[in-house]
Design a protein around this motif. Structure first.
Motif, mmCIF file in Angstrom:
data_model
loop_
_atom_site.group_PDB
_atom_site.id
_atom_site.type_symbol
_atom_site.label_atom_id
_atom_site.label_comp_id
_atom_site.label_asym_id
_atom_site.label_seq_id
_atom_site.Cartn_x
_atom_site.Cartn_y
_atom_site.Cartn_z
ATOM 1 N N TYR A 26 -22.973 1.269 30.939
ATOM 2 C CA TYR A 26 -22.880 0.166 29.997
ATOM 3 C C TYR A 26 -21.616 0.326 29.162
ATOM 4 O O TYR A 26 -21.142 1.439 28.927
ATOM 5 C CB TYR A 26 -24.083 0.158 29.035
ATOM 6 C CG TYR A 26 -25.398 -0.232 29.656
ATOM 7 C CD1 TYR A 26 -26.102 0.649 30.481
ATOM 8 C CD2 TYR A 26 -25.956 -1.489 29.407
ATOM 9 C CE1 TYR A 26 -27.309 0.290 31.055
ATOM 10 C CE2 TYR A 26 -27.169 -1.854 29.970
ATOM 11 C CZ TYR A 26 -27.832 -0.959 30.786
ATOM 12 O OH TYR A 26 -29.039 -1.325 31.340
ATOM 13 N N GLY A 46 -19.923 -2.450 16.714
ATOM 14 C CA GLY A 46 -20.772 -3.426 16.055
ATOM 15 C C GLY A 46 -21.501 -4.373 16.991
ATOM 16 O O GLY A 46 -22.064 -5.378 16.538
ATOM 17 N N ARG A 47 -21.497 -4.081 18.283
ATOM 18 C CA ARG A 47 -22.161 -4.958 19.255
ATOM 19 C C ARG A 47 -23.173 -4.157 20.069
ATOM 20 O O ARG A 47 -23.164 -2.926 20.090
ATOM 21 C CB ARG A 47 -21.137 -5.571 20.216
ATOM 22 C CG ARG A 47 -19.911 -6.148 19.570
ATOM 23 C CD ARG A 47 -20.200 -7.408 18.814
ATOM 24 N NE ARG A 47 -20.372 -8.561 19.661
ATOM 25 C CZ ARG A 47 -19.404 -9.376 20.000
ATOM 26 N NH1 ARG A 47 -18.171 -9.136 19.629
ATOM 27 N NH2 ARG A 47 -19.658 -10.434 20.747
ATOM 28 N N GLY A 48 -24.047 -4.865 20.773
ATOM 29 C CA GLY A 48 -24.971 -4.200 21.672
ATOM 30 C C GLY A 48 -24.305 -3.838 22.989
ATOM 31 O O GLY A 48 -23.311 -4.438 23.380
ATOM 32 N N PRO A 49 -24.841 -2.847 23.705
ATOM 33 C CA PRO A 49 -24.287 -2.478 25.018
ATOM 34 C C PRO A 49 -24.404 -3.621 26.018
ATOM 35 O O PRO A 49 -25.331 -4.427 25.949
ATOM 36 C CB PRO A 49 -25.155 -1.286 25.439
ATOM 37 C CG PRO A 49 -25.750 -0.758 24.176
ATOM 38 C CD PRO A 49 -25.937 -1.950 23.299
ATOM 39 N N GLN A 93 -20.020 -0.637 25.317
ATOM 40 C CA GLN A 93 -20.392 -1.073 23.979
ATOM 41 C C GLN A 93 -19.146 -1.178 23.105
ATOM 42 O O GLN A 93 -18.406 -0.202 22.937
ATOM 43 C CB GLN A 93 -21.399 -0.106 23.334
ATOM 44 C CG GLN A 93 -21.922 -0.608 21.997
ATOM 45 C CD GLN A 93 -23.006 0.270 21.413
ATOM 46 O OE1 GLN A 93 -23.129 1.449 21.752
ATOM 47 N NE2 GLN A 93 -23.834 -0.294 20.547
ATOM 48 N N LEU A 128 -21.457 4.042 27.980
ATOM 49 C CA LEU A 128 -22.719 4.777 27.994
ATOM 50 C C LEU A 128 -23.245 4.862 29.413
ATOM 51 O O LEU A 128 -23.182 3.878 30.153
ATOM 52 C CB LEU A 128 -23.771 4.045 27.151
ATOM 53 C CG LEU A 128 -23.393 3.600 25.742
ATOM 54 C CD1 LEU A 128 -24.501 2.721 25.156
ATOM 55 C CD2 LEU A 128 -23.191 4.800 24.857
#
Lengths: 112, 115
Positions: free
Chosen positions: A36, A41-44, A38, A89
């Motif tokens: 993933y 300040g954001r989601g993966p 990322q 990630l």
């Protein structure tokens, strides 16, 4: 319990070079492994999935390898660009209900 | 495109307050998850749900509860907020693909500060 290790130090590379990120895991071998991206300040966001019977997977400038003997996955970005700068990630299944466990991530910085 | 939304991007609460974090997904996914993310620790699973009204504890459920009354909505509740619950909270959803493999779709996150 399953444990994932990613290099906690940031990886700094020059634009145009190939970035290589490492994901090592312990204990049992998962059926598949995911990567993933990322941004701060954001989601993966899901990038790639590789199964245990696949040695290599490609998607545009991305390449993932999966070595179940070494218990390691490598994530490559070729011809890297500043826009590739983010935290990456890796994740694999742990336990029932297809729960994922995530590594802490490696931050990549691509410099012009 | 799958869309996962979270009710707030930033929240500031006082110690002892009850805090509700809401998550909504629009793709009819069966599974929903709540994580917290802290520097150096990565994503840690708090709770997850594989169906309406079903919930399972993750790795760090202490101090949290969840509610899933409708398929598209999964709420995380901090019964009595404490300063060690200051964190980034991420909601995710997933469904099973034909290959039996699930990928997770994440919301934008809620950054919670407990004073």
């Amino acid at each position: 319990s399953q444990k994932i290790e990613q290099n906690s130090e940031a990886l700094n590379i020059q634009e145009g070079k190939t970035a290589t990120l490492t994901c090592n895991y312990t204990n049992y071998s998962p059926a598949y492994l995911q990567w993933y991206r990322q941004d701060p300040g954001r989601g993966p966001v899901f990038l790639l999935l590789i199964r245990e019977n696949e040695k290599e997977k490609r998607k545009e400038r991305l390449k993932v390898t999966f070595d179940t003997t070494l218990k390691q996955s490598l994530f490559h970005i070729t011809a890297s660009q500043p826009a590739d700068s983010a935290t990456y990630l890796c994740a694999l299944i742990s336990g029932g209900y297809n729960k994922l466990i995530f590594g802490a991530g490696t931050r990549l910085a691509v410099h012009p | 495109d799958v869309k996962v939304t979270q009710s707030s991007r930033y929240l500031v609460k006082r110690t002892g307050e009850k805090v509700f974090l809401e998550c909504v997904q629009d793709m009819d996914h069966e599974n929903m998850f709540w994580y917290r993310q802290d520097p150096g620790l990565g994503l840690r699973l708090i709770y997850f749900s594989y169906d309406v009204k079903m919930k399972e504890k993750g790795d760090i459920p202490e101090g949290y509860s969840v509610s899933r009354e409708k398929k598209e909505r999964f709420s995380l509740i901090l019964e009595s907020a404490s300063t060690n619950q200051t964190s980034m909270y991420l909601c995710a959803s997933s469904t099973r693909t034909s290959g039996g493999v699930e990928t997770q779709y994440f919301g934008p996150g809620t950054r919670l500060l407990v004073l």
